[in-house]
Design a protein around this motif. Structure first.
Motif, PDB file in Angstrom:
ATOM      1  N   GLN A  11      -9.175   3.844  -6.679  1.00 39.22           N
ATOM      2  CA  GLN A  11      -9.837   2.803  -5.881  1.00 39.22           C
ATOM      3  C   GLN A  11     -10.540   3.411  -4.662  1.00 39.22           C
ATOM      4  OE1 GLN A  11      -7.627  -1.203  -5.819  1.00 39.22           O
ATOM      5  NE2 GLN A  11      -6.009   0.271  -5.456  1.00 39.22           N
ATOM      6  N   VAL A  12      -9.783   4.170  -3.879  1.00 40.67           N
ATOM      7  CA  VAL A  12     -10.350   4.757  -2.664  1.00 40.67           C
ATOM      8  C   VAL A  12     -11.314   5.878  -3.029  1.00 40.67           C
ATOM      9  CG1 VAL A  12      -9.781   5.987  -0.529  1.00 40.67           C
ATOM     10  CG2 VAL A  12      -8.373   4.060  -1.258  1.00 40.67           C
ATOM     11  N   GLU A  15     -14.828   4.626  -3.911  1.00 40.90           N
ATOM     12  CA  GLU A  15     -15.622   4.231  -2.740  1.00 40.90           C
ATOM     13  C   GLU A  15     -15.982   5.439  -1.880  1.00 40.90           C
ATOM     14  OE1 GLU A  15     -17.087   1.457  -2.063  1.00 40.90           O
ATOM     15  OE2 GLU A  15     -16.269   0.365  -3.766  1.00 40.90           O
ATOM     16  N   ALA A  62      -7.799  11.761  -2.302  1.00 44.65           N
ATOM     17  CA  ALA A  62      -7.562  10.355  -2.651  1.00 44.65           C
ATOM     18  C   ALA A  62      -6.704  10.239  -3.905  1.00 44.65           C
ATOM     19  CB  ALA A  62      -8.893   9.638  -2.856  1.00 44.65           C
ATOM     20  N   TYR A 103      -4.318  10.322   2.543  1.00 47.05           N
ATOM     21  CA  TYR A 103      -3.923   8.915   2.682  1.00 47.05           C
ATOM     22  C   TYR A 103      -2.431   8.768   2.451  1.00 47.05           C
ATOM     23  CZ  TYR A 103      -8.885   8.616   2.464  1.00 47.05           C
ATOM     24  OH  TYR A 103     -10.210   8.822   2.743  1.00 47.05           O
ATOM     25  N   THR A 152      -2.302   3.450   4.934  1.00 46.25           N
ATOM     26  CA  THR A 152      -2.901   2.160   4.649  1.00 46.25           C
ATOM     27  C   THR A 152      -1.945   1.309   3.830  1.00 46.25           C
ATOM     28  OG1 THR A 152      -4.919   1.074   3.881  1.00 46.25           O
ATOM     29  CG2 THR A 152      -4.158   2.970   2.600  1.00 46.25           C
ATOM     30  N   VAL A 155      -3.927  -1.920  -1.038  1.00 47.68           N
ATOM     31  CA  VAL A 155      -5.331  -1.556  -1.274  1.00 47.68           C
ATOM     32  C   VAL A 155      -5.892  -2.304  -2.487  1.00 47.68           C
ATOM     33  CG1 VAL A 155      -6.910   0.345  -1.791  1.00 47.68           C
ATOM     34  CG2 VAL A 155      -4.938   0.733  -0.289  1.00 47.68           C
ATOM     35  N   CYS A 157      -9.824  -3.008  -4.730  1.00 45.33           N
ATOM     36  CA  CYS A 157     -11.196  -2.569  -4.957  1.00 45.33           C
ATOM     37  C   CYS A 157     -11.751  -3.495  -6.030  1.00 45.33           C
ATOM     38  CB  CYS A 157     -11.158  -1.121  -5.435  1.00 45.33           C
ATOM     39  SG  CYS A 157     -12.738  -0.377  -5.843  1.00 45.33           S
ATOM     40  N   ASN A 162      -6.386  -5.361  -9.655  1.00 43.46           N
ATOM     41  CA  ASN A 162      -5.727  -5.484  -8.353  1.00 43.46           C
ATOM     42  C   ASN A 162      -4.945  -6.795  -8.327  1.00 43.46           C
ATOM     43  OD1 ASN A 162      -7.428  -7.640  -7.357  1.00 43.46           O
ATOM     44  ND2 ASN A 162      -9.024  -6.125  -7.014  1.00 43.46           N
ATOM     45  N   ALA A 190     -10.746  -0.851  -0.368  1.00 46.73           N
ATOM     46  CA  ALA A 190     -11.070   0.574  -0.518  1.00 46.73           C
ATOM     47  C   ALA A 190     -12.400   0.898   0.162  1.00 46.73           C
ATOM     48  CB  ALA A 190     -11.119   0.929  -2.000  1.00 46.73           C
ATOM     49  N   GLU A 191     -13.308  -0.073   0.180  1.00 45.50           N
ATOM     50  CA  GLU A 191     -14.611   0.115   0.862  1.00 45.50           C
ATOM     51  C   GLU A 191     -14.415   0.405   2.340  1.00 45.50           C
ATOM     52  OE1 GLU A 191     -17.865  -2.849  -1.253  1.00 45.50           O
ATOM     53  OE2 GLU A 191     -16.817  -3.521   0.525  1.00 45.50           O
TER      54      GLU A 191
END
Ligand code: NDP
Length: 297
Positions: A11-12, A15, A62, A103, A152, A155, A157, A162, A190-191
């Protein structure tokens, strides 16, 4: 600037491929090898060799072992990916005098109390996933490399699965839903994580003293029940047909899982906002945007 990104299709990571591209030369890897570069974090020697070959100015990690419940029975694999591999990255980044962006998670905390966790609060994970992520953080700090660790939570995306999409599917299938109401946290896009990361990389290169651990979540707080109610209400408001008529709050105890989850996942982002001169938007704005994309509105 040369940036080496691991976990490009998560996801991260997905992005980050967008947000990091304008910063310089971006080499983005998934777990497969590309041009002889290995992106598989379970192969520590090949991982080390890839970083030595690329000689990046910035490594962004990530990739992670994220199967929270499975980690209870696969703690060695979780430790390999989330701690040992991260330790290898940190050692290599240190010897290159580069920067490591990594992360981590709200799951490093015990979940006690109801005040937002600060970066200086003691960590005390409740499950193997949290313990492996904490060990990864500790390996970075112990290496002495220049780093940014962003903790975080929750999360999401637009791409992939999700929680929100699962709730929408269930709301179309069932008349009632039972959703946990005693775990409080913040859905974070994630953005947003990727955009803040790009900004922070530029800033930490100018001001190395900003390196350290930061909490990076959207503003506000909500329970899973509140999150589900928001998502389903939003969908109904834009005309989506739902079968569901009742969304019932339940306690975590009524939904046993292999891994214990923290009840209090609130995290203070004051340090991030002040040091990086940022303002984090409320969680609803990112979730609503994701829903508009999901419904193609
Ligand atoms: P995803 O699960 O979406 O992505 C993780 C990526 O890691 C996947 O692309 C996966 O690849 C990859 N990966 C897993 N094992 C390996 C391996 N051995 N070698 C290389 N790549 C591997 O995670 P997110 O984008 O959601 O998470 C990003 C970060 O944020 C992680 O550090 C995570 O711990 C943290 N975080 C996430 C939260 C969440 O709610 N998701 C909450 C709090 C923190 P593949 O698809 O091939 O398996």
């Amino acid at each position: 600037m040369k940036i080496l990104l691991f976990g490009k299709n998560g996801q991260v990571g997905w992005e980050l491929q967008r947000s990091l591209a304008p910063l310089g030369e971006l080499i983005a890897l998934d777990r497969h090898s590309v041009n002889g570069l290995c992106g598989d974090l379970s192969d520590l020697d090949a991982l080390r060799a890839a970083i030595r070959q690329v000689k990046p100015d910035v490594v962004v990690n990530a990739a992670a072992y994220n199967a929270v419940d499975k980690a209870e029975s696969e703690s060695e694999l979780a430790d390999l990916i989330n701690a040992q591999a991260v330790g290898v990255m940190a050692e290599e980044v240190r010897s290159l005098d580069a920067v490591l962006i990594h992360y981590s998670t709200d799951y490093v905390f015990s979940g006690r109390g109801d005040t937002p966790w600060r970066e200086s609060d003691g960590a005390s994970p409740l499950n193997q996933y949290g313990a492996s992520k904490l060990a990864g953080e500790q390996a970075i700090v112990a290496s002495g490399c220049k780093h940014l660790i962003f903790r975080t939570s929750w999360v999401y995306c637009t791409r992939g699965n999700n929680f929100a999409k699962t709730m929408l599917r269930l709301a179309k299938e069932r008349e009632t839903l039972n959703v946990i109401a005693d775990q409080i946290g913040v859905p974070t896009g994630a953005e947003l994580i990727a955009d803040v990361t790009a900004h922070a990389i530029v800033k930490v290169n100018q001001h190395p003293e900003l390196a350290g651990v930061y909490h990076l979540v959207a503003a506000g707080e909500v329970s899973w029940h509140g999150y589900a109610s928001h998502v389903i209400g939003f969908a109904q408001n834009i005309g989506e047909q739902m079968r569901v008529t009742g969304i019932h709050p339940i306690d975590s105890a009524a939904y046993p899982t292999a891994a214990r989850r923290p009840l209090n996942s609130r995290m203070s982002t004051q340090k991030l906002q002040e040091n990086f001169n940022l303002r984090l938007p409320d969680w609803q704005s990112g979730v609503n945007r994701m829903l508009m994309e999901v419904f193609n509105k």
